[in-house]
Design a protein around this motif. Structure first.
Motif, PDB file in Angstrom:
ATOM      1  N   GLN A   1     -25.600-131.844  47.058  1.00  0.00           N
ATOM      2  CA  GLN A   1     -26.038-130.689  46.273  1.00  0.00           C
ATOM      3  C   GLN A   1     -26.598-129.588  47.172  1.00  0.00           C
ATOM      4  N   THR A   2     -27.234-129.964  48.279  1.00  0.00           N
ATOM      5  CA  THR A   2     -27.747-128.949  49.207  1.00  0.00           C
ATOM      6  C   THR A   2     -26.605-128.177  49.854  1.00  0.00           C
ATOM      7  N   ILE A   3     -25.569-128.887  50.245  1.00  0.00           N
ATOM      8  CA  ILE A   3     -24.389-128.232  50.821  1.00  0.00           C
ATOM      9  C   ILE A   3     -23.742-127.313  49.792  1.00  0.00           C
ATOM     10  N   GLY A   4     -23.593-127.805  48.564  1.00  0.00           N
ATOM     11  CA  GLY A   4     -22.912-127.036  47.528  1.00  0.00           C
ATOM     12  C   GLY A   4     -23.609-125.737  47.191  1.00  0.00           C
ATOM     13  N   VAL A   5     -24.932-125.782  47.027  1.00  0.00           N
ATOM     14  CA  VAL A   5     -25.653-124.559  46.659  1.00  0.00           C
ATOM     15  C   VAL A   5     -25.634-123.554  47.812  1.00  0.00           C
TER      16      VAL A   5
ATOM     17  N   TRP B   1     -18.407-120.644  55.854  1.00  0.00           N
ATOM     18  CA  TRP B   1     -19.056-121.918  56.158  1.00  0.00           C
ATOM     19  C   TRP B   1     -18.916-122.145  57.659  1.00  0.00           C
ATOM     20  N   TYR B   2     -20.035-122.345  58.337  1.00  0.00           N
ATOM     21  CA  TYR B   2     -19.962-122.573  59.781  1.00  0.00           C
ATOM     22  C   TYR B   2     -21.196-123.338  60.222  1.00  0.00           C
TER      23      TYR B   2
ATOM     24  N   GLY C   1     -20.873-141.419  49.121  1.00  0.00           N
ATOM     25  CA  GLY C   1     -21.925-141.751  50.066  1.00  0.00           C
ATOM     26  C   GLY C   1     -22.020-140.731  51.185  1.00  0.00           C
ATOM     27  N   TYR C   2     -23.191-140.655  51.765  1.00  0.00           N
ATOM     28  CA  TYR C   2     -23.490-139.688  52.831  1.00  0.00           C
ATOM     29  C   TYR C   2     -22.532-139.829  54.004  1.00  0.00           C
ATOM     30  N   ASN C   3     -22.260-141.055  54.411  1.00  0.00           N
ATOM     31  CA  ASN C   3     -21.452-141.273  55.614  1.00  0.00           C
ATOM     32  C   ASN C   3     -20.009-140.828  55.456  1.00  0.00           C
TER      33      ASN C   3
ATOM     34  N   LYS D   1     -20.853-131.359  56.796  1.00  0.00           N
ATOM     35  CA  LYS D   1     -22.176-131.748  57.305  1.00  0.00           C
ATOM     36  C   LYS D   1     -22.572-130.973  58.559  1.00  0.00           C
ATOM     37  N   MET D   2     -21.777-129.957  58.917  1.00  0.00           N
ATOM     38  CA  MET D   2     -22.135-129.140  60.084  1.00  0.00           C
ATOM     39  C   MET D   2     -23.530-128.549  59.888  1.00  0.00           C
TER      40      MET D   2
END
Length: 520
Positions: free
Chosen positions: A51-55, A78-79, A330-332, A339-340
Protein backbone atom coordinates in the motif's frame (compact mmCIF):
# COMPACT_ATOMS: atom_id res chain seq x y z
CA UNK A 1 -9.62 -31.03 14.04
CA UNK A 2 -8.33 -31.51 10.51
CA UNK A 3 -5.17 -29.61 9.63
CA UNK A 4 -4.21 -28.84 6.04
CA UNK A 5 -0.51 -28.42 5.37
CA UNK A 6 0.63 -25.30 3.59
CA UNK A 7 1.44 -27.45 0.55
CA UNK A 8 -2.04 -28.90 0.49
CA UNK A 9 -3.54 -25.46 0.86
CA UNK A 10 -1.44 -24.17 -2.02
CA UNK A 11 -2.72 -26.98 -4.24
CA UNK A 12 -6.25 -26.30 -3.11
CA UNK A 13 -6.08 -22.55 -3.72
CA UNK A 14 -4.24 -22.74 -7.02
CA UNK A 15 -6.47 -25.53 -8.31
CA UNK A 16 -9.09 -25.61 -11.02
CA UNK A 17 -10.22 -22.17 -12.12
CA UNK A 18 -13.66 -23.65 -12.56
CA UNK A 19 -13.96 -24.29 -8.84
CA UNK A 20 -16.50 -21.88 -7.42
CA UNK A 21 -16.02 -19.73 -4.36
CA UNK A 22 -18.79 -21.73 -2.70
CA UNK A 23 -16.94 -25.00 -3.33
CA UNK A 24 -13.78 -23.59 -1.79
CA UNK A 25 -15.68 -22.32 1.24
CA UNK A 26 -17.23 -25.78 1.71
CA UNK A 27 -13.82 -27.45 1.46
CA UNK A 28 -12.49 -25.17 4.22
CA UNK A 29 -15.48 -25.66 6.49
CA UNK A 30 -14.42 -27.00 9.88
CA UNK A 31 -10.75 -27.14 8.94
CA UNK A 32 -7.69 -25.20 9.94
CA UNK A 33 -5.15 -23.63 7.64
CA UNK A 34 -1.50 -23.90 8.61
CA UNK A 35 1.02 -21.17 7.83
CA UNK A 36 4.59 -20.83 8.96
CA UNK A 37 5.16 -17.79 11.12
CA UNK A 38 7.71 -16.60 8.58
CA UNK A 39 5.08 -16.73 5.82
CA UNK A 40 2.58 -14.91 8.02
CA UNK A 41 5.08 -12.17 8.78
CA UNK A 42 6.09 -11.95 5.11
CA UNK A 43 2.48 -11.44 4.06
CA UNK A 44 1.89 -8.74 6.67
CA UNK A 45 5.02 -6.93 5.51
CA UNK A 46 3.85 -7.30 1.92
CA UNK A 47 0.51 -5.71 2.76
CA UNK A 48 2.03 -2.62 4.38
CA UNK A 49 4.76 -2.29 1.76
CA UNK A 50 2.30 -2.77 -1.11
CA UNK A 51 0.00 0.00 0.00
CA UNK A 52 2.92 2.37 0.63
CA UNK A 53 4.29 1.72 -2.85
CA UNK A 54 0.84 2.12 -4.42
CA UNK A 55 -0.01 5.46 -2.83
CA UNK A 56 3.42 6.83 -3.74
CA UNK A 57 3.15 5.68 -7.35
CA UNK A 58 -0.31 7.14 -7.86
CA UNK A 59 0.30 10.36 -5.93
CA UNK A 60 1.03 12.68 -8.88
CA UNK A 61 -2.23 11.72 -10.61
CA UNK A 62 -4.59 12.04 -7.62
CA UNK A 63 -7.86 13.71 -8.77
CA UNK A 64 -6.20 15.09 -11.87
CA UNK A 65 -8.10 12.69 -14.11
CA UNK A 66 -11.77 12.89 -13.14
CA UNK A 67 -14.36 11.26 -15.36
CA UNK A 68 -11.65 9.98 -17.67
CA UNK A 69 -8.94 7.35 -17.54
CA UNK A 70 -5.25 8.10 -17.94
CA UNK A 71 -4.07 7.37 -21.45
CA UNK A 72 -1.40 4.73 -22.05
CA UNK A 73 1.08 7.29 -23.35
CA UNK A 74 0.86 9.36 -20.15
CA UNK A 75 4.05 8.58 -18.16
CA UNK A 76 3.81 7.90 -14.42
CA UNK A 77 7.23 8.15 -12.82
CA UNK A 78 8.90 5.52 -10.66
CA UNK A 79 12.61 5.40 -9.86
CA UNK A 80 15.06 4.51 -7.12
CA UNK A 81 14.82 7.21 -4.44
CA UNK A 82 11.29 8.30 -5.37
CA UNK A 83 9.77 6.80 -2.22
CA UNK A 84 12.08 8.75 0.10
CA UNK A 85 11.70 11.96 -1.88
CA UNK A 86 7.92 11.74 -1.71
CA UNK A 87 7.76 10.86 1.97
CA UNK A 88 9.99 13.81 2.82
CA UNK A 89 8.47 16.39 0.48
CA UNK A 90 4.79 15.42 0.40
CA UNK A 91 3.89 13.83 3.76
CA UNK A 92 0.20 14.74 3.42
CA UNK A 93 -0.08 12.24 0.57
CA UNK A 94 0.07 9.42 3.10
CA UNK A 95 -3.24 10.08 4.87
CA UNK A 96 -4.35 6.54 4.09
CA UNK A 97 -1.22 5.29 5.88
CA UNK A 98 -1.06 7.60 8.89
CA UNK A 99 -4.77 7.08 9.63
CA UNK A 100 -4.16 3.31 9.55
CA UNK A 101 -1.19 3.75 11.86
CA UNK A 102 -3.24 5.83 14.29
CA UNK A 103 -5.65 2.94 14.75
CA UNK A 104 -2.82 0.41 15.04
CA UNK A 105 -1.22 2.55 17.74
CA UNK A 106 -4.49 2.68 19.72
CA UNK A 107 -4.82 -1.11 19.52
CA UNK A 108 -1.22 -1.46 20.72
CA UNK A 109 -1.70 0.99 23.58
CA UNK A 110 -5.26 0.27 24.71
CA UNK A 111 -5.73 -3.32 23.56
CA UNK A 112 -7.96 -5.12 21.07
CA UNK A 113 -11.10 -4.14 22.99
CA UNK A 114 -10.29 -0.42 23.09
CA UNK A 115 -13.49 1.69 23.19
CA UNK A 116 -14.50 3.63 20.11
CA UNK A 117 -13.75 6.97 21.81
CA UNK A 118 -10.07 6.00 21.99
CA UNK A 119 -9.92 5.72 18.21
CA UNK A 120 -12.09 8.78 17.59
CA UNK A 121 -10.12 11.07 19.87
CA UNK A 122 -6.76 9.77 18.60
CA UNK A 123 -7.31 11.00 15.05
CA UNK A 124 -9.57 13.95 15.89
CA UNK A 125 -6.86 15.59 18.00
CA UNK A 126 -3.91 14.50 15.85
CA UNK A 127 -1.93 17.23 14.08
CA UNK A 128 -2.19 15.84 10.55
CA UNK A 129 -4.40 17.21 7.79
CA UNK A 130 -7.67 15.48 6.97
CA UNK A 131 -10.30 15.84 4.27
CA UNK A 132 -13.90 14.92 3.48
CA UNK A 133 -15.52 12.34 5.81
CA UNK A 134 -12.50 12.25 8.12
CA UNK A 135 -12.44 16.01 8.56
CA UNK A 136 -16.21 16.19 9.01
CA UNK A 137 -15.94 13.49 11.69
CA UNK A 138 -13.04 15.31 13.35
CA UNK A 139 -15.15 18.46 13.58
CA UNK A 140 -18.13 16.50 14.92
CA UNK A 141 -16.07 14.76 17.60
CA UNK A 142 -14.42 18.01 18.70
CA UNK A 143 -17.85 19.62 18.95
CA UNK A 144 -19.62 16.93 20.94
CA UNK A 145 -21.08 14.61 18.29
CA UNK A 146 -19.70 11.18 19.14
CA UNK A 147 -19.41 8.03 17.06
CA UNK A 148 -21.33 6.54 15.38
CA UNK A 149 -23.38 9.73 14.94
CA UNK A 150 -20.19 11.51 13.83
CA UNK A 151 -20.21 9.44 10.64
CA UNK A 152 -23.95 9.27 10.01
CA UNK A 153 -25.03 10.92 6.78
CA UNK A 154 -27.39 13.35 8.52
CA UNK A 155 -24.39 14.73 10.43
CA UNK A 156 -21.75 14.11 7.78
CA UNK A 157 -22.42 14.98 4.12
CA UNK A 158 -19.36 12.88 3.23
CA UNK A 159 -20.66 9.64 4.76
CA UNK A 160 -20.33 7.74 1.46
CA UNK A 161 -16.86 9.09 0.68
CA UNK A 162 -13.77 6.91 0.42
CA UNK A 163 -12.26 7.67 3.83
CA UNK A 164 -12.62 4.42 5.78
CA UNK A 165 -12.04 2.42 2.62
CA UNK A 166 -8.50 3.79 2.40
CA UNK A 167 -7.69 3.22 6.08
CA UNK A 168 -9.22 -0.21 6.74
CA UNK A 169 -6.10 -2.11 5.64
CA UNK A 170 -5.01 -2.67 9.25
CA UNK A 171 -8.19 -4.62 10.05
CA UNK A 172 -7.51 -7.26 7.39
CA UNK A 173 -3.78 -7.44 8.09
CA UNK A 174 -4.47 -8.38 11.71
CA UNK A 175 -7.17 -10.91 10.77
CA UNK A 176 -5.55 -13.52 8.47
CA UNK A 177 -8.18 -15.76 6.92
CA UNK A 178 -10.85 -14.24 9.19
CA UNK A 179 -12.86 -11.72 7.13
CA UNK A 180 -15.69 -11.46 9.66
CA UNK A 181 -13.19 -10.59 12.37
CA UNK A 182 -11.67 -7.93 10.12
CA UNK A 183 -15.11 -6.44 9.53
CA UNK A 184 -15.98 -6.57 13.23
CA UNK A 185 -12.72 -4.84 14.12
CA UNK A 186 -13.44 -2.09 11.62
CA UNK A 187 -17.14 -1.69 12.43
CA UNK A 188 -16.90 0.78 15.30
CA UNK A 189 -13.93 2.57 13.74
CA UNK A 190 -15.47 2.87 10.28
CA UNK A 191 -18.63 4.40 11.68
CA UNK A 192 -16.66 7.22 13.27
CA UNK A 193 -16.41 8.83 9.82
CA UNK A 194 -18.62 6.87 7.43
CA UNK A 195 -21.99 5.18 6.99
CA UNK A 196 -23.64 3.06 4.31
CA UNK A 197 -21.51 2.63 1.20
CA UNK A 198 -18.68 4.54 2.89
CA UNK A 199 -18.62 1.93 5.66
CA UNK A 200 -19.03 -0.96 3.22
CA UNK A 201 -15.94 0.16 1.31
CA UNK A 202 -13.80 -0.36 4.41
CA UNK A 203 -15.51 -3.63 5.29
CA UNK A 204 -14.87 -4.92 1.77
CA UNK A 205 -11.22 -3.88 1.63
CA UNK A 206 -10.56 -5.37 5.08
CA UNK A 207 -12.16 -8.64 4.00
CA UNK A 208 -10.07 -8.77 0.80
CA UNK A 209 -6.86 -8.32 2.82
CA UNK A 210 -7.96 -11.09 5.18
CA UNK A 211 -8.67 -13.55 2.38
CA UNK A 212 -5.40 -12.66 0.63
CA UNK A 213 -3.60 -14.55 3.41
CA UNK A 214 -5.19 -17.85 2.41
CA UNK A 215 -5.73 -17.60 -1.35
CA UNK A 216 -3.67 -16.73 -4.39
CA UNK A 217 -6.76 -16.53 -6.60
CA UNK A 218 -7.56 -12.86 -7.16
CA UNK A 219 -11.01 -13.67 -8.56
CA UNK A 220 -11.83 -15.64 -5.43
CA UNK A 221 -10.60 -12.89 -3.10
CA UNK A 222 -12.62 -10.21 -4.89
CA UNK A 223 -15.82 -12.27 -5.09
CA UNK A 224 -15.70 -13.97 -1.70
CA UNK A 225 -14.93 -10.77 0.21
CA UNK A 226 -18.00 -9.13 -1.32
CA UNK A 227 -20.15 -11.49 0.75
CA UNK A 228 -19.56 -9.30 3.81
CA UNK A 229 -21.62 -6.56 2.09
CA UNK A 230 -25.44 -6.84 1.94
CA UNK A 231 -26.63 -7.79 -1.53
CA UNK A 232 -29.38 -5.14 -1.40
CA UNK A 233 -26.84 -2.30 -1.10
CA UNK A 234 -25.73 -0.12 -4.00
CA UNK A 235 -22.10 -0.90 -3.09
CA UNK A 236 -22.68 -4.63 -3.59
CA UNK A 237 -24.48 -4.08 -6.89
CA UNK A 238 -21.68 -1.87 -8.20
CA UNK A 239 -18.89 -4.35 -7.42
CA UNK A 240 -21.00 -7.25 -8.72
CA UNK A 241 -21.31 -5.39 -11.99
CA UNK A 242 -17.53 -4.94 -12.22
CA UNK A 243 -17.01 -8.68 -11.66
CA UNK A 244 -19.60 -9.46 -14.35
CA UNK A 245 -18.19 -6.97 -16.84
CA UNK A 246 -14.67 -8.34 -16.39
CA UNK A 247 -15.97 -11.75 -17.45
CA UNK A 248 -17.79 -10.17 -20.39
CA UNK A 249 -14.74 -8.15 -21.50
CA UNK A 250 -11.84 -10.23 -20.15
CA UNK A 251 -9.15 -8.51 -22.24
CA UNK A 252 -10.37 -4.91 -22.21
CA UNK A 253 -10.24 -3.08 -18.87
CA UNK A 254 -11.11 0.18 -20.56
CA UNK A 255 -14.44 -1.21 -21.75
CA UNK A 256 -15.27 -2.20 -18.20
CA UNK A 257 -14.16 1.26 -17.05
CA UNK A 258 -16.66 2.70 -19.56
CA UNK A 259 -19.44 0.53 -18.15
CA UNK A 260 -18.59 1.67 -14.61
CA UNK A 261 -18.66 5.29 -15.75
CA UNK A 262 -22.03 4.92 -17.45
CA UNK A 263 -23.82 3.27 -14.54
CA UNK A 264 -22.04 4.22 -11.32
CA UNK A 265 -20.39 7.64 -11.73
CA UNK A 266 -23.18 9.77 -10.21
CA UNK A 267 -22.54 11.11 -6.71
CA UNK A 268 -25.38 12.13 -4.42
CA UNK A 269 -23.74 12.99 -1.11
CA UNK A 270 -20.36 14.72 -1.29
CA UNK A 271 -21.20 18.38 -2.02
CA UNK A 272 -17.99 18.80 -4.01
CA UNK A 273 -18.78 15.79 -6.18
CA UNK A 274 -22.44 16.54 -6.99
CA UNK A 275 -22.79 18.16 -10.43
CA UNK A 276 -19.07 17.58 -10.98
CA UNK A 277 -16.71 15.11 -12.64
CA UNK A 278 -14.90 14.85 -9.29
CA UNK A 279 -15.93 11.66 -7.46
CA UNK A 280 -14.54 10.59 -4.10
CA UNK A 281 -17.40 8.17 -3.44
CA UNK A 282 -16.27 4.86 -1.95
CA UNK A 283 -18.32 2.83 -4.40
CA UNK A 284 -16.77 3.94 -7.70
CA UNK A 285 -13.25 4.05 -6.28
CA UNK A 286 -13.69 0.51 -4.93
CA UNK A 287 -14.71 -0.43 -8.45
CA UNK A 288 -11.32 0.86 -9.65
CA UNK A 289 -9.54 -1.23 -7.00
CA UNK A 290 -11.36 -4.31 -8.27
CA UNK A 291 -10.69 -3.27 -11.87
CA UNK A 292 -6.94 -3.28 -11.15
CA UNK A 293 -7.03 -6.57 -9.25
CA UNK A 294 -9.12 -8.51 -11.78
CA UNK A 295 -7.38 -7.28 -14.91
CA UNK A 296 -3.98 -7.31 -13.21
CA UNK A 297 -4.38 -11.04 -12.60
CA UNK A 298 -1.89 -11.04 -9.73
CA UNK A 299 0.77 -9.06 -11.59
CA UNK A 300 2.06 -6.00 -9.73
CA UNK A 301 2.85 -3.95 -12.84
CA UNK A 302 -0.59 -4.39 -14.40
CA UNK A 303 -2.43 -3.97 -11.10
CA UNK A 304 -0.68 -0.71 -10.16
CA UNK A 305 -1.03 0.68 -13.66
CA UNK A 306 -4.73 -0.10 -14.14
CA UNK A 307 -5.90 0.93 -10.68
CA UNK A 308 -4.01 4.20 -11.10
CA UNK A 309 -5.00 4.87 -14.69
CA UNK A 310 -8.69 4.45 -13.83
CA UNK A 311 -8.46 7.99 -12.41
CA UNK A 312 -10.29 9.80 -9.58
CA UNK A 313 -8.63 8.93 -6.22
CA UNK A 314 -5.77 7.38 -8.13
CA UNK A 315 -3.27 7.22 -5.27
CA UNK A 316 -5.54 5.53 -2.75
CA UNK A 317 -6.91 2.95 -5.21
CA UNK A 318 -3.51 1.48 -6.21
CA UNK A 319 -2.57 1.66 -2.53
CA UNK A 320 -5.46 -0.65 -1.61
CA UNK A 321 -4.91 -2.91 -4.63
CA UNK A 322 -1.16 -3.05 -4.00
CA UNK A 323 -1.63 -3.85 -0.32
CA UNK A 324 -4.00 -6.71 -1.10
CA UNK A 325 -1.62 -8.05 -3.76
CA UNK A 326 1.35 -7.63 -1.41
CA UNK A 327 -0.48 -9.68 1.21
CA UNK A 328 -1.34 -12.37 -1.32
CA UNK A 329 2.20 -12.76 -2.66
CA UNK A 330 4.20 -11.66 0.37
CA UNK A 331 6.93 -9.05 0.76
CA UNK A 332 9.68 -11.23 -0.69
CA UNK A 333 7.79 -11.68 -3.97
CA UNK A 334 7.13 -8.00 -4.61
CA UNK A 335 9.27 -7.36 -7.71
CA UNK A 336 12.58 -5.58 -7.12
CA UNK A 337 11.46 -2.80 -9.46
CA UNK A 338 8.67 -1.81 -7.07
CA UNK A 339 10.83 -2.18 -3.97
CA UNK A 340 13.44 0.28 -5.27
CA UNK A 341 14.29 2.56 -2.37
CA UNK A 342 11.96 0.80 0.06
CA UNK A 343 14.76 -0.11 2.46
CA UNK A 344 15.68 3.58 2.66
CA UNK A 345 12.28 4.52 4.12
CA UNK A 346 11.33 1.52 6.27
CA UNK A 347 12.83 3.08 9.41
CA UNK A 348 11.40 6.55 8.66
CA UNK A 349 8.37 7.38 10.83
CA UNK A 350 5.48 8.68 8.78
CA UNK A 351 5.07 12.36 9.53
CA UNK A 352 2.77 13.15 12.47
CA UNK A 353 3.33 9.63 13.85
CA UNK A 354 5.97 7.67 15.74
CA UNK A 355 5.39 4.67 13.50
CA UNK A 356 7.64 3.45 10.67
CA UNK A 357 7.06 0.55 8.31
CA UNK A 358 9.51 -1.67 10.20
CA UNK A 359 7.72 -0.87 13.43
CA UNK A 360 4.24 -1.56 12.08
CA UNK A 361 5.42 -4.82 10.47
CA UNK A 362 6.20 -6.13 13.95
CA UNK A 363 3.14 -4.67 15.68
CA UNK A 364 0.69 -5.97 13.07
CA UNK A 365 2.32 -9.38 13.30
CA UNK A 366 1.76 -9.47 17.06
CA UNK A 367 -1.82 -8.30 16.60
CA UNK A 368 -2.41 -11.05 14.03
CA UNK A 369 -1.11 -13.71 16.41
CA UNK A 370 -3.47 -12.48 19.10
CA UNK A 371 -6.45 -12.46 16.75
CA UNK A 372 -5.65 -15.99 15.60
CA UNK A 373 -5.72 -17.17 19.21
CA UNK A 374 -8.90 -15.25 19.97
CA UNK A 375 -10.73 -16.86 17.08
CA UNK A 376 -10.04 -20.51 17.73
CA UNK A 377 -6.63 -20.85 16.07
CA UNK A 378 -3.35 -21.80 17.65
CA UNK A 379 0.18 -20.43 17.63
CA UNK A 380 3.06 -22.86 18.01
CA UNK A 381 6.80 -22.30 17.92
CA UNK A 382 7.10 -21.96 14.15
CA UNK A 383 3.58 -22.17 12.72
CA UNK A 384 0.10 -20.83 13.14
CA UNK A 385 -3.16 -22.66 12.54
CA UNK A 386 -5.97 -20.38 11.41
CA UNK A 387 -9.67 -21.19 11.60
CA UNK A 388 -10.86 -19.68 8.30
CA UNK A 389 -14.20 -17.90 8.32
CA UNK A 390 -16.91 -17.93 5.68
CA UNK A 391 -17.82 -14.27 5.07
CA UNK A 392 -21.16 -13.13 6.45
CA UNK A 393 -23.02 -10.01 5.39
CA UNK A 394 -23.27 -7.13 7.84
CA UNK A 395 -26.45 -5.10 8.40
CA UNK A 396 -27.99 -3.07 5.61
CA UNK A 397 -27.61 0.69 5.78
CA UNK A 398 -27.79 3.26 2.98
CA UNK A 399 -27.09 6.98 3.01
CA UNK A 400 -29.07 9.71 1.26
CA UNK A 401 -31.95 7.43 0.28
CA UNK A 402 -34.76 9.22 -1.52
CA UNK A 403 -32.61 12.32 -2.05
CA UNK A 404 -32.02 13.70 -5.53
CA UNK A 405 -29.74 16.69 -6.23
CA UNK A 406 -31.62 19.13 -8.44
CA UNK A 407 -29.43 22.26 -8.55
CA UNK A 408 -26.26 23.94 -7.33
CA UNK A 409 -26.58 27.72 -7.30
CA UNK A 410 -23.64 30.17 -7.06
CA UNK A 411 -23.99 32.23 -3.89
CA UNK A 412 -21.10 34.50 -2.97
CA UNK A 413 -21.31 36.38 0.31
CA UNK A 414 -18.35 37.53 2.39
CA UNK A 415 -16.75 40.78 3.57
CA UNK A 416 -18.98 43.06 5.56
CA UNK A 417 -22.07 40.86 5.41
CA UNK A 418 -23.09 39.61 8.82
CA UNK A 419 -26.45 38.30 7.65
CA UNK A 420 -27.47 36.65 4.39
CA UNK A 421 -30.35 34.52 3.13
CA UNK A 422 -31.71 32.54 0.21
CA UNK A 423 -34.91 30.68 -0.70
CA UNK A 424 -35.28 27.26 -2.28
CA UNK A 425 -37.89 24.65 -3.03
CA UNK A 426 -37.01 21.09 -2.09
CA UNK A 427 -36.35 18.71 0.79
CA UNK A 428 -32.80 19.66 1.76
CA UNK A 429 -29.82 21.89 1.16
CA UNK A 430 -26.08 22.22 1.73
CA UNK A 431 -24.48 25.67 1.96
CA UNK A 432 -20.86 25.53 0.84
CA UNK A 433 -18.25 27.93 2.16
CA UNK A 434 -15.72 28.44 4.95
CA UNK A 435 -14.54 30.73 7.71
CA UNK A 436 -11.32 32.60 7.00
CA UNK A 437 -9.07 35.43 8.03
CA UNK A 438 -9.01 38.38 5.67
CA UNK A 439 -5.24 38.73 6.03
CA UNK A 440 -2.67 35.95 5.98
CA UNK A 441 -0.83 35.41 9.24
CA UNK A 442 -3.79 36.35 11.41
CA UNK A 443 -4.25 34.28 14.58
CA UNK A 444 -6.91 31.59 14.66
CA UNK A 445 -10.42 32.72 15.45
CA UNK A 446 -13.78 30.99 15.83
CA UNK A 447 -16.76 32.64 14.22
CA UNK A 448 -20.26 31.67 15.37
CA UNK A 449 -23.46 31.86 13.38
CA UNK A 450 -27.14 31.02 13.82
CA UNK A 451 -29.07 29.15 11.14
CA UNK A 452 -32.75 29.94 10.69
CA UNK A 453 -35.03 27.80 8.51
CA UNK A 454 -38.47 29.20 7.73
CA UNK A 455 -38.01 31.76 10.46
CA UNK A 456 -37.15 29.26 13.19
CA UNK A 457 -33.72 28.91 14.70
CA UNK A 458 -32.32 25.50 13.70
CA UNK A 459 -28.83 25.56 15.25
CA UNK A 460 -25.81 27.60 16.29
CA UNK A 461 -22.54 26.55 14.70
CA UNK A 462 -18.89 27.33 15.43
CA UNK A 463 -16.52 27.94 12.52
CA UNK A 464 -12.79 27.73 13.29
CA UNK A 465 -10.66 29.62 10.81
CA UNK A 466 -7.78 27.13 11.10
CA UNK A 467 -7.75 24.37 8.50
CA UNK A 468 -6.95 21.68 11.04
CA UNK A 469 -10.25 22.03 12.90
CA UNK A 470 -12.41 23.52 10.11
CA UNK A 471 -15.99 22.60 9.32
CA UNK A 472 -16.13 21.27 5.75
CA UNK A 473 -19.48 22.87 4.85
CA UNK A 474 -21.18 25.80 6.54
CA UNK A 475 -24.69 24.38 6.98
CA UNK A 476 -26.85 21.56 5.74
CA UNK A 477 -30.27 20.14 6.51
CA UNK A 478 -31.91 17.06 5.03
CA UNK A 479 -35.43 15.59 5.32
CA UNK A 480 -37.36 18.85 5.15
CA UNK A 481 -40.96 18.96 3.84
CA UNK A 482 -41.09 19.23 0.05
CA UNK A 483 -42.02 22.91 -0.29
CA UNK A 484 -40.51 26.37 -0.55
CA UNK A 485 -38.14 27.21 2.33
CA UNK A 486 -36.28 30.28 3.47
CA UNK A 487 -32.75 30.03 4.90
CA UNK A 488 -31.14 32.84 6.88
CA UNK A 489 -27.69 32.97 8.49
CA UNK A 490 -26.80 35.51 11.16
CA UNK A 491 -23.20 35.96 12.31
CA UNK A 492 -23.14 36.24 16.11
CA UNK A 493 -19.60 37.52 16.70
CA UNK A 494 -18.49 39.52 13.66
CA UNK A 495 -14.88 40.63 13.57
CA UNK A 496 -13.27 43.09 11.21
CA UNK A 497 -10.40 40.69 10.45
CA UNK A 498 -12.46 37.56 9.72
CA UNK A 499 -15.31 36.55 7.45
CA UNK A 500 -17.76 33.78 6.71
CA UNK A 501 -17.47 33.09 2.99
CA UNK A 502 -20.09 31.31 0.91
CA UNK A 503 -19.67 29.81 -2.54
CA UNK A 504 -22.86 28.03 -3.54
CA UNK A 505 -25.81 26.07 -2.22
CA UNK A 506 -26.88 22.59 -3.26
CA UNK A 507 -30.60 21.68 -3.32
CA UNK A 508 -32.21 18.25 -2.94
CA UNK A 509 -35.71 17.02 -3.78
CA UNK A 510 -37.52 13.75 -3.13
CA UNK A 511 -37.64 12.91 -6.84
CA UNK A 512 -35.59 13.75 -9.93
CA UNK A 513 -36.68 16.83 -11.83
CA UNK A 514 -34.43 16.41 -14.88
CA UNK A 515 -36.36 15.21 -17.90
CA UNK A 516 -33.53 12.75 -18.67
CA UNK A 517 -33.90 10.93 -15.33
CA UNK A 518 -34.34 7.23 -15.92
CA UNK A 519 -32.96 7.32 -19.48
CA UNK A 520 -30.17 4.84 -18.67
Amino acid sequence: MKILSIIAISILLAGSKEASAQQKAEEWSGKSISLSQEDLKDKIKGGWAGQTIGVTFGGPTEFRFNGTFIQDYQPIVWYDGYLKKTMEENPGLYDDIYMDLTFVEVLERAGMDAPVDSFANAFAYAKYDLWHANQAARYNIMNGIKAPESGHWRNNPHADDIDFQIEADFSGLMSPGMPNTAVQTGDKIGHIMNYGDGWYGGAYVGAMYSLAFISKDVNYIVSEALKVVPAQSTFYRCISDVIRWQKQYPDDWKQTWMEIQKKWSEDTGCPEGVFSAFNIDARINAAYIVLGLLYGKGDFDKTFQISTRAGQDSDCNPSSAGGILGTMHGYNKIPAYWKMGLKDVEDMPFKYTNMSLNKVYEISYRHALEMIRRNGGTVSEKTVEIKPQQPKAVRLEQSFEGMFPISKTPFSKATGENEFSFDFTGTGFVLLGNAAAKKSGSPDYILEADLYIDGKKAETVKFPTTSLTRRNELFWKYGLPDKKHSVRVELKNPHADYELRTWSYLIYADKPVNGMAGFK
